[in-house]
Motif scaffolding. Structure first.
Motif, PDB file in Angstrom:
ATOM      1  N   GLN A  51       6.625  -4.943  -2.701  1.00 50.51           N
ATOM      2  CA  GLN A  51       5.221  -4.709  -3.051  1.00 50.51           C
ATOM      3  C   GLN A  51       4.576  -5.988  -3.583  1.00 50.51           C
ATOM      4  OE1 GLN A  51       4.428  -1.077  -5.135  1.00 50.51           O
ATOM      5  NE2 GLN A  51       2.453  -1.793  -5.896  1.00 50.51           N
ATOM      6  N   ARG A  52       5.290  -6.733  -4.416  1.00 53.16           N
ATOM      7  CA  ARG A  52       4.757  -8.003  -4.940  1.00 53.16           C
ATOM      8  C   ARG A  52       4.419  -8.955  -3.805  1.00 53.16           C
ATOM      9  NH1 ARG A  52       8.939  -9.834  -7.660  1.00 53.16           N
ATOM     10  NH2 ARG A  52       9.432 -11.550  -6.277  1.00 53.16           N
ATOM     11  N   GLN A 108       1.316  -7.946  -1.958  1.00 52.84           N
ATOM     12  CA  GLN A 108       0.096  -8.106  -2.756  1.00 52.84           C
ATOM     13  C   GLN A 108      -0.182  -9.545  -3.188  1.00 52.84           C
ATOM     14  OE1 GLN A 108       1.118  -5.072  -5.772  1.00 52.84           O
ATOM     15  NE2 GLN A 108      -0.749  -4.039  -5.125  1.00 52.84           N
ATOM     16  N   GLU A 114      -5.497  -6.114   5.227  1.00 54.45           N
ATOM     17  CA  GLU A 114      -5.203  -6.059   3.797  1.00 54.45           C
ATOM     18  C   GLU A 114      -4.688  -4.665   3.496  1.00 54.45           C
ATOM     19  OE1 GLU A 114      -8.835  -6.951   1.781  1.00 54.45           O
ATOM     20  OE2 GLU A 114      -8.936  -8.986   2.581  1.00 54.45           O
ATOM     21  N   VAL A 143      -3.509  -1.660   0.333  1.00 52.87           N
ATOM     22  CA  VAL A 143      -3.645  -1.231  -1.060  1.00 52.87           C
ATOM     23  C   VAL A 143      -2.521  -0.251  -1.357  1.00 52.87           C
ATOM     24  CG1 VAL A 143      -6.150  -1.553  -1.156  1.00 52.87           C
ATOM     25  CG2 VAL A 143      -5.222   0.669  -0.496  1.00 52.87           C
TER      26      VAL A 143
END
Length: 153
Positions: free
Chosen positions: A19-20, A23, A45, A47
């Motif tokens: 996830q890091r 993002q 992108e 979310v």
């Protein structure tokens, strides 16, 4: 169907790493399938939506965009987050690949229009270097097999 939250519950440390990377602000690329079956790649992108019972990996597509049309017709996709710094061949934190099915959830809500999708995960993979930085490490997770890993010279 497997949500990001279910993945995170199964493998919290691996989910946090992936996830890091997703993002970190480096451009992501999604591959979809055109009507004739040939691949299409597009920038995107993502979310992480925590508003429901499980965290969902989600993304949108602008009105009339081909990737949205591709995904509504055939939901299979592959998403790639390239290494942040490839200067001198360094993989940095590594790269991440996510594949699965993009499930159309309706129009985007809010000031931006388009199509909203959430992800049904089939695989999350990370490629990077070991701690000694002398071997390539590949880790991948699937709902049916869990987390696996190999090292290569």
């Amino acid at each position: 169907m497997t949500s990001w939250g279910e993945f995170r519950s199964a493998e919290p440390e691996f989910a946090e790493l992936t996830q890091r990377i997703l993002q970190r602000g480096v451009a992501l690329v999604i591959a979809t399938l055109r009507a004739d079956g040939s691949p299409r790649v597009s920038g995107i992108e993502v979310v992480f939506d925590d508003s429901g019972p499980a965290t969902e990996l989600a993304f949108g597509s602008m009105p009339g965009a081909r990737k949205g049309a591709d995904l509504r017709r055939d939901p299979r996709f592959a998403l790639h987050a390239a290494p942040a710094d490839q200067s001198g061949g360094d993989l940095g934190d590594g790269d991440v690949k996510v594949s699965g099915r993009a499930l159309w959830t309706g129009p985007l809500s809010g000031p931006v229009t388009g199509d909203a999708f959430r992800v049904d995960l089939s695989e999350v993979a990370w490629t990077g270097l070991n701690d000694a930085r002398n071997r390539l490490v590949v880790r991948w997770w699937t709902p049916s097999s869990g987390l696996r890993s190999v090292e290569r010279e």
